[in-house]
Design a protein around this motif. Structure first.
Motif, short mmCIF file in Angstrom:
data_model
loop_
_atom_site.label_atom_id
_atom_site.label_comp_id
_atom_site.label_asym_id
_atom_site.label_seq_id
_atom_site.Cartn_x
_atom_site.Cartn_y
_atom_site.Cartn_z
N VAL A 464 -35.19 -78.14 49.86
CA VAL A 464 -34.26 -77.08 50.25
C VAL A 464 -33.13 -77.09 49.23
O VAL A 464 -32.29 -77.99 49.21
N THR A 465 -33.14 -76.10 48.35
CA THR A 465 -32.15 -76.09 47.28
C THR A 465 -30.77 -75.75 47.83
O THR A 465 -30.63 -74.92 48.72
N PRO A 466 -29.72 -76.36 47.31
CA PRO A 466 -28.37 -76.13 47.83
C PRO A 466 -27.78 -74.81 47.33
O PRO A 466 -28.24 -74.23 46.34
N SER A 467 -26.74 -74.37 48.03
CA SER A 467 -26.02 -73.16 47.60
C SER A 467 -25.11 -73.51 46.42
O SER A 467 -24.91 -74.69 46.09
N TYR A 468 -24.54 -72.46 45.82
CA TYR A 468 -23.61 -72.70 44.71
C TYR A 468 -22.42 -73.54 45.18
O TYR A 468 -21.99 -74.46 44.48
N ASP A 469 -21.90 -73.23 46.36
CA ASP A 469 -20.76 -73.99 46.87
C ASP A 469 -21.13 -75.46 47.07
O ASP A 469 -20.34 -76.37 46.75
N GLU A 470 -22.31 -75.69 47.62
CA GLU A 470 -22.76 -77.07 47.84
C GLU A 470 -22.96 -77.78 46.51
O GLU A 470 -22.59 -78.96 46.36
N MET A 471 -23.55 -77.08 45.54
CA MET A 471 -23.76 -77.70 44.23
C MET A 471 -22.42 -78.00 43.55
O MET A 471 -22.25 -79.06 42.94
N ILE A 472 -21.47 -77.07 43.67
CA ILE A 472 -20.16 -77.28 43.05
C ILE A 472 -19.45 -78.46 43.70
O ILE A 472 -18.88 -79.33 43.02
N ALA A 473 -19.49 -78.50 45.05
CA ALA A 473 -18.84 -79.61 45.76
C ALA A 473 -19.49 -80.94 45.38
O ALA A 473 -18.80 -81.95 45.13
N SER A 474 -20.82 -80.95 45.32
CA SER A 474 -21.53 -82.18 44.95
C SER A 474 -21.19 -82.60 43.53
O SER A 474 -20.95 -83.79 43.25
N LEU A 475 -21.11 -81.59 42.63
CA LEU A 475 -20.81 -81.89 41.24
C LEU A 475 -19.38 -82.38 41.07
O LEU A 475 -19.10 -83.29 40.28
N GLN A 476 -18.46 -81.80 41.86
CA GLN A 476 -17.07 -82.26 41.79
C GLN A 476 -16.96 -83.72 42.26
O GLN A 476 -16.22 -84.51 41.69
#
Length: 929
Positions: A464-476
């Motif tokens: 289940v691929t994450p949303s942009y917000d989830e990816m940004i939060a994870s990357l931060q």
């Protein structure tokens, strides 16, 4: 299908294998044959179930021919290949079901006979000859059609990462495939296909799949195209080919009434084969989407389809253990492969196209030779059923199954490695592009990536691929971790560098200390040599001084003797003078009182006798004293011989003192003896005086005179003696002074020698210390030099780790910025599409207006043309002018026609682009609503 091989005992064969092994090299090996050795074992244990009338599993072991023919699953005996012979694998317990069922295993010696029979060629009887060993076909026998591209392998470029659907969890992994030449894996999801980089485990993009769920994913042989087959169960199914770089669909074929479960694209990308619950295999042209062939052989759902790497053959399998191989070009049946007992879930081709692997719910993976269709190897891959099998470039296989693990196999079916267990059955597994990793997915949707070396888990991928917000939060969050790692690794790198520099400094200090110690040791050794010379000089000087002291001591002793001798003479002279004085006095008294003293002579005589007795006692006592001194001198002399050298002088002084005392005692003895003698003479004289007083008076006068003369002479002797004593004492004093000086010089020489010897010892101790220090420093230097590479490696590793952490943090920050921009661009994309659509609509209207104007102009020109032609017919005279006008009109007509055609083409292009924009807009509205 089950095999039964009951136990039996064969008389006379229990020692056959041992006897054969004991034969010397070069001796002819006894033949082991079916008729003589193997058939009796099979008769006893196997004929009950595997005979001509009741051949369970299609296997009849009653004859040599039927045994080699095998059963429904293929050959069970491969001559000269024990490992590939299933007959031996079953009776040896290597494969299931173990034979014979419900009984103890066949005795080891009998299994050895069957193994030896197969190994030596599986001969029928004693007259049979060993045939050339049959190739098993498991080893790849080129050419291998790799399809490797000449340029860089295809990777996604600019794909959106937004998920098509926002889901809380993932279901089973329905499809997964890895690019053969790039670190790229495709994972099926609901209405989408996720693309991940298997080196970084990062999401590269999402390809929308509005048809439903992909049930099969395959990359083309060159990795440029991704095939996705699927749909919605009981409703619709199709296969779409996507451009891997852009993610855009290239062609879609098939219009099934159920989801596509199996599909593949030919190596040349010209055909797509698909199948599913409709039990049909359809082959479509990718050029125009037309149906080329339809295969109706399968009796159940088609579960797997695969083109051979060389494009010559097509393998298809179904849910009712049907397995077929077709000619890819004509769809004519090539082989019907029978042997599996349950559903076949996957098929895969060895890279050289010579072997087909099939995985089944009956637990087995079977390998089929394409030269003759024989089952050349079967192995129980997964308990409960094998769900997947796929090959990699070097001929190894990876499988997934219901025992919740994935396994890696050699090309000959030998297990090489397996993963730790998953929480549920594993459904898909594939090698990465360079065959160093595997990607495995299970029923719960968990996807793990493993490094094959050591089967180390590298990480997980998200179905289940994450949303942009989830990816940004994870990357931060990752960036925070990365920044901390940068600080930590920089600190560790600085510490490692400092440790290495300190180590280098320690090495340099050690070398300097060693050099200093060596120089100091050399200086000490040089000084020791100088001190040895000084010791030799001191010893020589000591000997010289000792000799001088000895000489001076002899002189002192000589003058002491002279003094004693002179003093003895003086004593004698004094005794004489005393005697002479006494005698003169006596004679004078005799002369003056001879007459009057006669009466006293008797009294004097008595006194003299008394005096004589006293004197005699004194003489005896003096003699005893002399005897005692002699004994003491003898004892002291004896002790001197055993006395240490440094005490001899003191002992000699003691002896000299005793000798002096003895001399004095002896003088006293002599003196007392003389006095006693005088007393005796006096008595005699007195006796004579008593008799001859007169004669004595006369004689006394003469004697007085004589005594006076002797006294004068004695005084002269006394003066001479006193002078001699004075001279001797002065000489002795000089000798004593010189002796003391010589002894002092000897002592000084000894002390100097001792000091030099002590200093020599000190220097030698220093040499030993320096030598020990040098050895210790050499050992330390060795350890330091040995430790230097480790510290240097640690420094380099820490520096590399610091750089890697810095690069990782920088890359993450760049990725974050790119992701934020992509999120913004994605949010603005629908509006952009609408703007482009509106612009296209405006452009199309403009083009339509231009085309209408051009058409009207063309009609007007044609009308003018007709009018001019009519005028030409009437006005022949103006033919030339009209012809010129005609040419001009034609030129204008051609120009307007060209404008019309160009406008029509541009309008068609614009309409096509509009349709594409409409399609993308509708797709976005349907997917991301």
């Amino acid at each position: 299908m089950r095999y039964t091989l009951p136990l039996l005992l064969l008389f006379g064969l229990t020692t056959l294998a041992a006897a054969e092994d004991a034969k010397p090299a070069g001796e002819k090996v006894e033949k082991i044959t079916y008729e003589d050795h193997v058939r009796p074992i099979l008769r006893e244990h196997c004929f009950t179930c595997h005979n001509q009338g009741d051949a369970k599993g299609g296997l009849n072991l009653e004859s040599f021919g039927s045994t080699l023919e095998g059963g429904a699953s293929g050959e069970v005996v491969i001559a000269q290949d024990v490992e590939s012979s299933r007959l031996f694998a079953l009776i040896n317990g290597d494969e299931t079901p173990e034979m014979p069922p419900g009984q103890d295993p066949i005795a080891q010696e009998k299994r050895d006979i069957i193994a030896k029979w197969i190994e030596l060629g599986a001969l029928e009887n004693s007259g049979s000859k060993v045939k050339a060993k049959k190739k098993s076909g498991l080893a790849m026998d080129g050419p291998v059609t790799t399809g490797k591209p000449e340029g860089p392998a295809a990777m996604p470029e600019g794909l959106w990462k937004a998920p098509v659907m926002n889901l809380d969890g993932s279901g089973a992994i329905t499809a997964m495939a890895h690019s053969p030449w790039a670190p790229l894996v495709a994972v099926a999801g609901q209405k989408q296909i996720a693309l991940y980089n298997t080196d970084t485990l990062k999401l590269l993009g999402v390809i929308p799949y509005p048809q439903g769920i992909p049930y099969i994913l395959r990359f083309s042989r060159n990795g440029e195209v991704l095939l996705a087959g699927g749909g919605r169960g009981g409703y619709a199914g199709s296969v779409t080919l996507f451009n891997v770089r852009t993610g855009k669909p290239m062609v879609t074929v098939g219009d099934e009434y159920d989801a596509v479960l199996a599909a593949d694209v030919s190596p040349d990308l010209s055909r797509v084969a698909l199948g599913g619950p409709q039990r049909l295999v359809r082959i479509y042209s990718t050029d125009d989407g037309s149906l080329l062939h339809e295969i109706k052989k399968h009796t159940d759902w088609v579960t797997s389809i695969a083109f051979s790497p060389d494009g010559v053959l097509l393998a298809t399998a179904d849910r009712s253990n049907g397995l077929f191989v077709w000619e890819a070009e004509t769809a004519r049946e090539y082989m019907n492969l029978q042997g599996h007992k349950e559903s076949i879930n996957a098929v895969a081709w060895q890279p050289d196209s010579n072997v087909l692997a099939s995985a089944s719910s009956d637990n087995d993976v079977k390998l089929w030779a394409m030269i003759d269709g024989k089952n050349i190897k079967s192995f129980g891959a997964h308990g409960g059923g094998a769900e997947w099998v796929s090959y990699t470039h070097d001929g190894r296989m990876v499988t997934a199954g219901r025992d919740k693990v994935a396994k890696v196999w050699a090309g000959d079916g030998k297990e090489q490695a397996k993963t730790p267990g998953f929480s549920d059955l594993t459904l898909r597994a594939c090698f990465n592009h360079d065959s160093t990793k595997i990607v495995v997915g299970d029923w719960t949707g968990e996807i793990r990536v493993y490094q094959l070396e050591g089967m180390k888990e590298l990480g997980k991928l998200k179905a289940v691929t994450p949303s942009y917000d989830e990816m940004i939060a994870s990357l931060q969050a990752e960036i925070g971790t990365f920044d901390k790692a940068v600080a930590d690794t920089n600190g560790a790198a600085a510490a490692a560098k400092k440790a290495f520099e300190n180590h280098l400094a320690a090495i340099e200090n050690n070398r300097k200390a060693s050099a200093n110690a060596t120089a100091a040791m050399d200086a000490a050794a040089k000084k020791v040599e100088e001190l040895k010379k000084a010791i030799a000089a001191s010893e020589a000087k000591q000997k010289q001084q000792e000799q001088e002291a000895k000489t001076k001591d002899a002189e002192a002793k000589k003058w002491a003797g002279e003094i004693a001798k002179a003093e003895q003479s003086l004593n004698q002279v004094n005794a004489k003078l005393a005697d002479y004085s006494k005698k003169i006095q006596e004679k004078s008294s005799v002369l003056t009182a001879a007459k009057t003293a006669q009466t006293d002579h008797q009294k004097q005589l008595d006194e003299l006798k008394k005096q004589l007795a006293s004197q005699q006692a004194a003489v005896d006592a003096a003699k005893k004293k002399v005897a005692d001194l002699d004994a003491k001198i003898a004892e002291a002399t004896k002790q001197k011989e055993t006395t240490p050298d440094e005490q001899k002088e003191s002992k000699q002084k003691e002896i000299d003192s005793l000798i002096g005392e003895k001399s004095a005692a002896q003088a006293e003895v002599d003196k007392l003896a003389a006095e006693a003698k005088k007393s005796t003479e006096a008595i005699a004289a007195k006796d004579g005086e008593l008799k001859k007083d007169v004669e004595q008076i006369a004689a006394a006068e003469a004697e007085v005179k004589k005594l006076q003369e002797e006294t004068t002479k004695a005084n002269t002797e006394k003066a001479t003696a006193e002078k001699a004593i004075a001279t001797a004492k002065q000489n002795k004093q000089t000798a004593d002074t010189q002796l003391a000086s010589a002894k002092s010089a000897v002592d000084a020489a000894k002390k100097a020698k001792d000091d030099v010897a002590k200093e020599t010892g000190n220097q030698q101790n220093l040499i030993k210390k320096y030598d020990g220090d040098i050895k210790k420093q050499a050992e330390q230097l060795k350890k330091l030099e040995e430790g230097k590479p480790n510290l240097e490696k640690a420094m380099n590793d820490q520096a590399a780790a610091a750089k890697a952490a810095t690069d990782k943090a920088a890359a993450a920050k760049l990725e974050l910025e790119a992701l934020k921009k992509e999120k913004t661009d994605f949010a603005a994309f629908p509006a952009k599409l609408q703007a482009e659509q509106q612009a296209m609509l405006t452009g199309i209207k403009t083009q339509e207006q231009q085309v209408a104007e051009a058409t009207a102009k063309q009609a007007e020109m044609e009308k003018q043309m007709e009018e001019k032609l009519a005028q030409i017919a009437k006005l022949q005279a103006e033919l030339d002018k009209v012809m010129e006008q005609k040419s001009a009109v034609y030129a204008q007509l051609r120009e307007h026609k060209q404008k019309v055609e160009t406008g029509t083409d541009e309008m068609a292009t614009a309409q096509a682009k509009l349709e594409e924009l409409k399609r993308q807009s509708e797709l976005l509205q349907s997917l991301y609503q």
